[in-house]
Design a protein around this motif. Structure first.
Motif, PDB file in Angstrom:
ATOM      1  N   ALA A  93       8.156  16.267  -7.175  1.00  0.00           N
ATOM      2  CA  ALA A  93       7.341  15.408  -8.061  1.00  0.00           C
ATOM      3  C   ALA A  93       8.214  14.323  -8.688  1.00  0.00           C
ATOM      4  N   LEU A  94       9.405  14.740  -9.095  1.00  0.00           N
ATOM      5  CA  LEU A  94      10.354  13.793  -9.708  1.00  0.00           C
ATOM      6  C   LEU A  94      10.761  12.714  -8.715  1.00  0.00           C
ATOM      7  N   GLU A  95      10.930  13.146  -7.468  1.00  0.00           N
ATOM      8  CA  GLU A  95      11.341  12.223  -6.397  1.00  0.00           C
ATOM      9  C   GLU A  95      10.312  11.106  -6.230  1.00  0.00           C
ATOM     10  N   GLU A  96       9.055  11.446  -6.485  1.00  0.00           N
ATOM     11  CA  GLU A  96       8.023  10.423  -6.357  1.00  0.00           C
ATOM     12  C   GLU A  96       8.021   9.474  -7.559  1.00  0.00           C
ATOM     13  N   VAL A  97       8.083  10.047  -8.783  1.00  0.00           N
ATOM     14  CA  VAL A  97       7.836   9.197  -9.951  1.00  0.00           C
ATOM     15  C   VAL A  97       9.065   8.466 -10.488  1.00  0.00           C
ATOM     16  N   LEU A  98      10.218   9.140 -10.523  1.00  0.00           N
ATOM     17  CA  LEU A  98      11.345   8.511 -11.224  1.00  0.00           C
ATOM     18  C   LEU A  98      11.851   7.233 -10.533  1.00  0.00           C
ATOM     19  N   PRO A  99      12.070   7.244  -9.212  1.00  0.00           N
ATOM     20  CA  PRO A  99      12.491   5.987  -8.585  1.00  0.00           C
ATOM     21  C   PRO A  99      11.431   4.891  -8.749  1.00  0.00           C
ATOM     22  N   LEU A 113      20.055  14.738  -4.576  1.00  0.00           N
ATOM     23  CA  LEU A 113      19.905  14.290  -3.184  1.00  0.00           C
ATOM     24  C   LEU A 113      18.625  13.456  -3.026  1.00  0.00           C
ATOM     25  N   ALA A 114      17.537  13.975  -3.581  1.00  0.00           N
ATOM     26  CA  ALA A 114      16.255  13.277  -3.417  1.00  0.00           C
ATOM     27  C   ALA A 114      16.296  11.905  -4.096  1.00  0.00           C
ATOM     28  N   LEU A 115      16.863  11.850  -5.298  1.00  0.00           N
ATOM     29  CA  LEU A 115      16.877  10.578  -6.044  1.00  0.00           C
ATOM     30  C   LEU A 115      17.860   9.588  -5.408  1.00  0.00           C
ATOM     31  N   ALA A 116      18.991  10.089  -4.943  1.00  0.00           N
ATOM     32  CA  ALA A 116      19.976   9.199  -4.310  1.00  0.00           C
ATOM     33  C   ALA A 116      19.404   8.609  -3.022  1.00  0.00           C
ATOM     34  N   ARG A 117      18.672   9.440  -2.262  1.00  0.00           N
ATOM     35  CA  ARG A 117      18.083   8.922  -1.017  1.00  0.00           C
ATOM     36  C   ARG A 117      17.024   7.865  -1.294  1.00  0.00           C
ATOM     37  N   ARG A 118      16.463   7.894  -2.509  1.00  0.00           N
ATOM     38  CA  ARG A 118      15.500   6.853  -2.891  1.00  0.00           C
ATOM     39  C   ARG A 118      16.192   5.638  -3.505  1.00  0.00           C
ATOM     40  N   SER A 163      18.972  -0.158 -14.383  1.00  0.00           N
ATOM     41  CA  SER A 163      17.814   0.741 -14.491  1.00  0.00           C
ATOM     42  C   SER A 163      17.785   1.778 -13.377  1.00  0.00           C
ATOM     43  N   ASP A 164      18.732   1.643 -12.413  1.00  0.00           N
ATOM     44  CA  ASP A 164      18.703   2.575 -11.283  1.00  0.00           C
ATOM     45  C   ASP A 164      19.746   3.678 -11.415  1.00  0.00           C
ATOM     46  N   SER A 165      20.284   3.894 -12.629  1.00  0.00           N
ATOM     47  CA  SER A 165      21.309   4.941 -12.777  1.00  0.00           C
ATOM     48  C   SER A 165      20.700   6.168 -13.438  1.00  0.00           C
ATOM     49  N   VAL A 166      21.121   7.355 -12.951  1.00  0.00           N
ATOM     50  CA  VAL A 166      20.588   8.591 -13.504  1.00  0.00           C
ATOM     51  C   VAL A 166      21.691   9.643 -13.582  1.00  0.00           C
ATOM     52  N   ILE A 167      21.705  10.360 -14.695  1.00  0.00           N
ATOM     53  CA  ILE A 167      22.605  11.509 -14.838  1.00  0.00           C
ATOM     54  C   ILE A 167      21.772  12.760 -14.584  1.00  0.00           C
ATOM     55  N   VAL A 168      22.262  13.628 -13.711  1.00  0.00           N
ATOM     56  CA  VAL A 168      21.607  14.927 -13.509  1.00  0.00           C
ATOM     57  C   VAL A 168      22.521  15.976 -14.128  1.00  0.00           C
ATOM     58  N   VAL A 169      22.031  16.677 -15.132  1.00  0.00           N
ATOM     59  CA  VAL A 169      22.841  17.705 -15.790  1.00  0.00           C
ATOM     60  C   VAL A 169      22.567  19.040 -15.105  1.00  0.00           C
ATOM     61  N   GLY A 170      23.607  19.622 -14.491  1.00  0.00           N
ATOM     62  CA  GLY A 170      23.458  20.908 -13.811  1.00  0.00           C
ATOM     63  C   GLY A 170      23.511  20.739 -12.304  1.00  0.00           C
ATOM     64  N   ALA A 171      24.499  21.401 -11.686  1.00  0.00           N
ATOM     65  CA  ALA A 171      24.600  21.385 -10.216  1.00  0.00           C
ATOM     66  C   ALA A 171      24.191  22.737  -9.655  1.00  0.00           C
ATOM     67  N   GLY A 172      23.121  23.295 -10.213  1.00  0.00           N
ATOM     68  CA  GLY A 172      22.477  24.459  -9.602  1.00  0.00           C
ATOM     69  C   GLY A 172      21.597  23.956  -8.472  1.00  0.00           C
ATOM     70  N   LEU A 227      25.473  15.681  -0.339  1.00  0.00           N
ATOM     71  CA  LEU A 227      25.736  14.715  -1.419  1.00  0.00           C
ATOM     72  C   LEU A 227      27.083  14.028  -1.202  1.00  0.00           C
ATOM     73  N   ALA A 228      28.046  14.801  -0.683  1.00  0.00           N
ATOM     74  CA  ALA A 228      29.399  14.250  -0.495  1.00  0.00           C
ATOM     75  C   ALA A 228      29.399  13.097   0.507  1.00  0.00           C
ATOM     76  N   ARG A 229      28.341  13.020   1.354  1.00  0.00           N
ATOM     77  CA  ARG A 229      28.285  11.942   2.361  1.00  0.00           C
ATOM     78  C   ARG A 229      27.657  10.672   1.807  1.00  0.00           C
ATOM     79  N   LEU A 230      27.156  10.720   0.570  1.00  0.00           N
ATOM     80  CA  LEU A 230      26.462   9.547   0.007  1.00  0.00           C
ATOM     81  C   LEU A 230      27.378   8.775  -0.940  1.00  0.00           C
ATOM     82  N   ASP A 231      27.338   7.446  -0.827  1.00  0.00           N
ATOM     83  CA  ASP A 231      28.186   6.603  -1.681  1.00  0.00           C
ATOM     84  C   ASP A 231      27.647   6.502  -3.102  1.00  0.00           C
ATOM     85  N   ASN A 232      26.356   6.754  -3.266  1.00  0.00           N
ATOM     86  CA  ASN A 232      25.761   6.527  -4.592  1.00  0.00           C
ATOM     87  C   ASN A 232      25.608   7.817  -5.403  1.00  0.00           C
ATOM     88  N   VAL A 233      26.454   8.826  -5.075  1.00  0.00           N
ATOM     89  CA  VAL A 233      26.429  10.081  -5.846  1.00  0.00           C
ATOM     90  C   VAL A 233      27.844  10.478  -6.223  1.00  0.00           C
TER      91      VAL A 233
END
Ligand SMILES: Cc1cc2nc3c(=O)[nH]c(=O)nc-3n(C[C@H](O)[C@H](O)[C@H](O)COP(=O)(O)OP(=O)(O)OC[C@H]3O[C@@H](n4cnc5c(N)ncnc54)[C@H](O)[C@@H]3O)c2cc1C
Length: 400
Positions: free
Chosen positions: A308-314, A20-25, A3-12, A118-124
């Motif tokens: 807002a997403l950083e608060e609710v999705l995790p 970054l925000a979701l991975a840090r959570r 339940s903790d996996s997420v696809i983000v479409v778009g690297a804009g 992002l490149a420094r995080l293992d979960n991205v």
């Protein structure tokens, strides 16, 4: 499905900041982008002061401060026909804000900084050259069909965030429509080397001029500036470069020496997706809403979507909040766009580019004249830039 996996479409800028925000959570994030590398074309450049403490919390502010231009001069509207400049410098809020300055930098440079983090995080994981072409979902998760140089395949995750820009495939795949209007004018964004300060410009300027209206802002400390003007959409796009030079000869003087570094003509819209949520799929940034950029609320609103997403999705993913928090995300970000970002940007576009007569201009700018005439008013105006932030959407759930 974890339940903790997420696809983000778009690297804009919105997609990478969401990642970054979701991975840090603590979420495991896969970012995919159809292109081979970040888009460096001239687009948004302003990061407003109330967003900077959040970007600091996400760890990217120091790099932004080093690589960007710090704007202490804030709001400046030149009303040429009235012989006035209305200003609200950021120095007026030095005791109110931990970051009493805006940062200017190209959104491509911003995206590159976030990608470094992002490149420094293992979960991205970031997958370039990877286009979303289809998606399905059930109670457990989302299956994204992707197209890569090596052919098509499927990716699975519990959640999917569509941050794939104005032509969002995610938006189309969830059956949302983009409702609103498209302007009959074209904006021309130019990056140019010229000493605009020698003509009395500040770091950031709304230049309200009968024939040469523009938004003019310093991009960095190397003499690079952004000048965005408007033209009729019926003019041929192929000859836009000739008109850029005509424009600069008129604005800067026939003999002025300047260097046109890059330009990009583009259509402008005021449009909002009919929904920002379908089950496990959420929209953010230009995929969710499009505005003309007068006042810099396009990317700004998208980055506040991320907060807002950083608060609710995790919270939902880790079972700490009900899924209804995601509906509140969708509803509140739609509200912010339709009640604040879109009307403000449209109002500013009318003032700057509307070719208004002196009386109408004086009347429409009277509230700003009053605000900027006192320190208290200027402070209220500058602190009000945080109005595109959603309130806590989890706190609401406790009382719902
Ligand atoms: C010329 C111009 C000037 C602007 N100036 C300003 C400004 O001054 N201030 C401001 O606030 N805003 C401005 N904007 C708006 C701002 O650029 C956008 O709001 C911002 O780019 C939105 O970021 P995003 O990440 O949501 O979308 P985008 O930057 O569009 O990024 C979307 C990403 O998704 C990828 N993608 C698309 N489809 C797929 C797919 N099917 N699969 C995988 N990946 C996909 C794309 O390759 C892209 O990298 C301007 C826009 C333009 C065009």
């Amino acid at each position: 499905m974890a339940s903790d996996s997420v696809i983000v479409v778009g690297a804009g800028p919105v997609g990478v900041t969401a990642a970054l925000a979701l991975a840090r959570r603590g979420l495991n994030v896969t970012v995919l982008d159809a292109e081979a590398e970040p888009n460096m074309s001239p687009r948004a450049i302003v990061y407003l002061h109330p967003l900077l403490p959040d970007l600091d919390r996400l760890g990217v502010l120091d790099d932004m401060r080093t690589k960007g231009h710090l704007d202490h001069e804030g709001f400046n509207m030149h009303l040429v026909a009235l012989g006035e400049v209305l200003s609200a410098p950021n120095t007026d809020i030095e005791d109110l804000s931990p970051t009493p300055f805006n940062i200017h930098m190209g959104q491509g440079e911003f995206t590159t900084i976030v990608l470094d983090h992002l490149a420094r995080l293992d979960n991205v994981e970031v997958l370039w050259g990877t286009r979303l072409t289809d998606l399905t979902q059930d109670d457990e998760g989302v299956t994204a069909t992707i197209d890569t140089r090596d052919g098509g395949r499927e990716l699975h995750a519990a959640w999917l965030v569509g941050a794939d820009g104005g032509r969002s495939a995610t938006r189309e795949l969830i059956g949302a429509k983009l409702e609103g209007t498209t302007w009959g004018e074209r904006f021309v964004a130019t990056n140019v080397r010229f000493d605009f300060r020698s003509l009395g410009f500040f770091s950031s300027n709304l230049f309200v001029h009968p024939t040469h209206a523009a938004v003019i802002a310093q991009i960095d400390g190397t003499g690079l500036w952004r000048c965005t003007f408007q033209e009729d959409e019926s003019l041929p796009e192929e000859t836009v470069e000739e008109r850029i030079h005509q424009y600069f000869r008129g604005l800067l003087g026939a003999d002025a020496s300047y260097d046109l570094v890059a330009y990009r003509p583009y259509k402008m819209h005021q449009r909002l997706a009919t929904t920002l949520r379908a089950g496990r799929v959420l929209l953010a940034g230009d995929a969710a809403h499009l505005t003309n950029p007068t006042g810099g609320l396009g990317l700004t609103t998208g980055l506040y979507d991320v907060l807002a997403l950083e608060e609710v999705l995790p919270a939902v993913a880790f079972g700490e909040a009900e899924e209804s928090a995601l509906d509140r995300y969708a509803a509140d970000r739609s509200r912010v766009f339709s009640e604040i970002s879109s009307p403000q940007a449209s109002h500013l576009k009318r003032i700057v580019y509307g070719g208004l007569g002196a009386d109408e201009l004086r009347e429409l700018t009277q509230p700003m004249r009053e605000m900027t005439s006192t320190r208290e008013g200027r402070r209220t105006m500058l602190m009000g830039l945080d109005g595109v932030r959603s309130p806590s959407l989890l706190a609401t759930s406790a009382t719902a």
